[in-house]
Enzyme design. Structure first.
Site, PDB file in Angstrom:
ATOM      1  CB  CYS A  64       6.120  -6.398  -1.217  1.00 28.22           C
ATOM      2  SG  CYS A  64       4.359  -6.534  -1.611  1.00 28.22           S
ATOM      3  CG  HIS A  94      -3.778  -1.540  -7.961  1.00 29.55           C
ATOM      4  ND1 HIS A  94      -3.904  -0.579  -6.995  1.00 29.55           N
ATOM      5  CD2 HIS A  94      -5.038  -2.027  -8.156  1.00 29.55           C
ATOM      6  CE1 HIS A  94      -5.165  -0.479  -6.621  1.00 29.55           C
ATOM      7  NE2 HIS A  94      -5.870  -1.360  -7.300  1.00 29.55           N
ATOM      8  CB  CYS A 156      -0.801  -7.894   2.615  1.00 31.16           C
ATOM      9  SG  CYS A 156       0.855  -7.653   3.274  1.00 31.16           S
ATOM     10  CD  GLU A 186      -3.741  -0.781   2.376  1.00 28.97           C
ATOM     11  OE1 GLU A 186      -2.938  -1.010   1.450  1.00 28.97           O
ATOM     12  OE2 GLU A 186      -3.419  -0.191   3.427  1.00 28.97           O
ATOM     13  CB  THR A 254       0.223  -0.613   3.668  1.00 31.02           C
ATOM     14  OG1 THR A 254      -0.442  -0.934   2.436  1.00 31.02           O
ATOM     15  CG2 THR A 254      -0.491  -1.274   4.823  1.00 31.02           C
ATOM     16  CB  CYS A 292       3.723  -2.419   4.655  1.00 30.63           C
ATOM     17  SG  CYS A 292       4.222  -2.247   2.950  1.00 30.63           S
ATOM     18  CB  SER A 322       0.874   0.444  -8.590  1.00 28.93           C
ATOM     19  OG  SER A 322       1.805   0.329  -7.540  1.00 28.93           O
ATOM     20  CB  SER A 323      -0.997   3.533  -3.959  1.00 28.24           C
ATOM     21  OG  SER A 323      -0.603   4.428  -2.977  1.00 28.24           O
ATOM     22  CB  SER A 384       1.828  -4.681  -7.539  1.00 30.91           C
ATOM     23  OG  SER A 384       1.840  -3.330  -7.954  1.00 30.91           O
TER      24      SER A 384
HETATM   25  S1  SF4 Z   1       2.855  -3.214  -0.355  1.00 28.76           S
HETATM   26 FE1  SF4 Z   1       0.825  -4.020   0.240  1.00 28.76          FE
HETATM   27  S2  SF4 Z   1       0.940  -6.220  -0.222  1.00 28.76           S
HETATM   28 FE2  SF4 Z   1       3.052  -5.438  -0.191  1.00 28.76          FE
HETATM   29  S3  SF4 Z   1       3.798  -5.833   1.908  1.00 28.76           S
HETATM   30 FE3  SF4 Z   1       2.972  -3.738   1.821  1.00 28.76          FE
HETATM   31  S4  SF4 Z   1       0.832  -3.949   2.486  1.00 28.76           S
HETATM   32 FE4  SF4 Z   1       1.556  -5.967   1.927  1.00 28.76          FE
END
Ligand code: SF4
Length: 415
Positions: A64, A94, A156, A186, A254, A292, A322-323, A384
């Protein structure tokens, strides 16, 4: 705007933009994370056929904007500060491949799986400290600046937006109820933005059952001791449910499951309306969806791919911590078998796969994951996950079936 590459940074300075080496680091970034197979799929309808295997890739997947920026800043730090000690406060994102690569390149970690011996207190003037995409607690950032580190802040922007939201709740003396994982970096950082205010209170709810406990307490009251026990580790110091659930504002980590976050928001809204009356809801309840856009787009894309009736199973590639990857697997598993794997190593054989089942804390091995004969595999990757890992998964499966994963223009038509 790029930064003058000769610019001298001051001890304690916080840098939030490119260090002026963005163009130079594209070559090593591509070498480490790019995949020709994935790139070919993106230009060929997100589909690749190799003999009897068909791979269908979600329309949105992988790195992302926040991860892109954080990884860029880490590589730029290496290019900009040769000879300096460079630290990450914790995993930058992650994904084991990315963290291991940064460690190989000489970046040292202060905490977590990759931690070196040094602690934050060992850092001093002239050292470089990179803050990961998740952010850090306020006290850690303050300590790094006080110690004279040059701080490269890769937090971020979408995480910063959550901070602004919960800070506004704290300033207005609303308790921040965060839908998230209280142990996640986070959410720890977000909670610290609340508790930096003397009257700031927060409560972290993991899922709908926990939200139900909160709603029941709001509407009917209950045992304070039982409440505090349920949320041990997930509340701010001195939290009193009698006092601190009178005015609440909702936000979310997020990367949570968007649909669940919205439901939890509505549950809390309804509870406050039941307790205080719909007419005075504004005095007691605030809400803001802080999922996000990258998480939302990846979840929407796997929902769309899951409508494809030709798909036999899903492979969801991403770090086990990784969530957002876990939530992609949760969505996909509602239509077909879905396996969350970290990379090609997860494909143990045509018989066996190492994967992390939805809602399970540890990975495990399962057998008979891949049907014989013609098979269509739905694919996506967490925010990620480098494309390289996706490409390696495709290559591994194709090789085990005795094929080379050549990019094709259409299903079954080699380019
Ligand atoms: S997943 Fe995490 S790092 Fe990626 S855009 Fe969303 S908040 Fe930002």
């Amino acid at each position: 705007m790029t930064m003058d590459t000769q610019h001298e940074f001051q001890p304690g300075q916080v840098i939030r933009r490119s260090l002026g080496f963005k163009a130079q680091v594209q070559v090593p970034l591509k070498a480490d994370y790019h995949s020709a197979i994935v790139e070919a799929m993106q230009t060929n309808g997100h589909t690749l056929s190799v003999g009897p295997l068909t791979f269908k890739l979600a329309k949105e997947f992988g790195f992302c904007y926040g991860v892109d920026r954080a990884v860029d800043l880490a590589y730029e730090s290496l290019a900009r500060f040769p000879g300096k000690r460079i630290y990450l406060t914790d995993e930058i994102i992650h994904n084991p491949r990315v963290n291991e690569r940064l460690r190989e390149l000489g970046i040292r970690f202060l905490r977590g799986t990759y931690a070196a011996q040094e602690q934050l207190g060992d850092l001093g003037s002239g050292d470089v400290a990179i803050i990961p995409a998740f952010g850090v607690p306020t006290k850690d950032q303050a300590a790094l600046q006080e110690r004279g580190c040059i701080v490269v802040d890769a937090t971020c922007g979408s995480v910063v937006n959550v901070w602004r939201r919960v800070e506004s709740y704290a300033k207005d003396q609303f308790t921040a109820i965060i839908h998230g994982k209280y142990w996640h970096e986070e959410t720890i950082a977000t909670a610290s933005r609340v508790t930096q205010y003397p009257a700031g209170k927060c409560l972290i709810v993991l899922d709908k059952p926990q939200a139900r406990v909160v709603c029941d307490y709001i509407v009917r009251g209950g045992s304070r001791a039982a409440f505090l026990q349920t949320f041990a580790g997930a509340i701010s110091e001195g939290f009193d449910p009698e006092r601190d659930l009178v005015r609440v504002g909702v936000a979310n980590q997020t990367t949570m499951l968007s649909s669940e976050s919205l439901e939890i928001g509505e549950m809390l809204r309804a509870a406050m309306a039941a307790r205080y009356g719909a007419a005075s809801a504004g005095d007691h309840f605030r809400s803001f969806d802080t999922i996000c856009s990258a998480t939302q787009e990846r979840q929407d894309a796997i929902i769309a791919l899951a409508q494809d009736p030709t798909i036999d199973l899903f492979l969801i590639v991403g770090g086990f911590k990784s969530s957002n990857t876990a939530h992609l697997c949760e969505i996909a598993s509602q239509s077909q078998p879905a396996y969350h794997i970290e990379g090609a190593r997860g494909i143990v054989s045509l018989e066996e796969i190492e994967h992390k089942p939805v809602s399970q804390p540890e990975p495990r091995r399962s057998r008979r994951w891949l049907p014989a004969g013609r098979v269509t595999i739905g694919l996506t990757a967490g925010a990620s996950t480098p494309n390289r890992l996706l490409g390696e998964v495709i290559e591994r499966i194709a090789a085990l079936r005795g094929h080379t994963a050549l990019p094709t223009t259409h299903a079954g038509h080699p380019a």
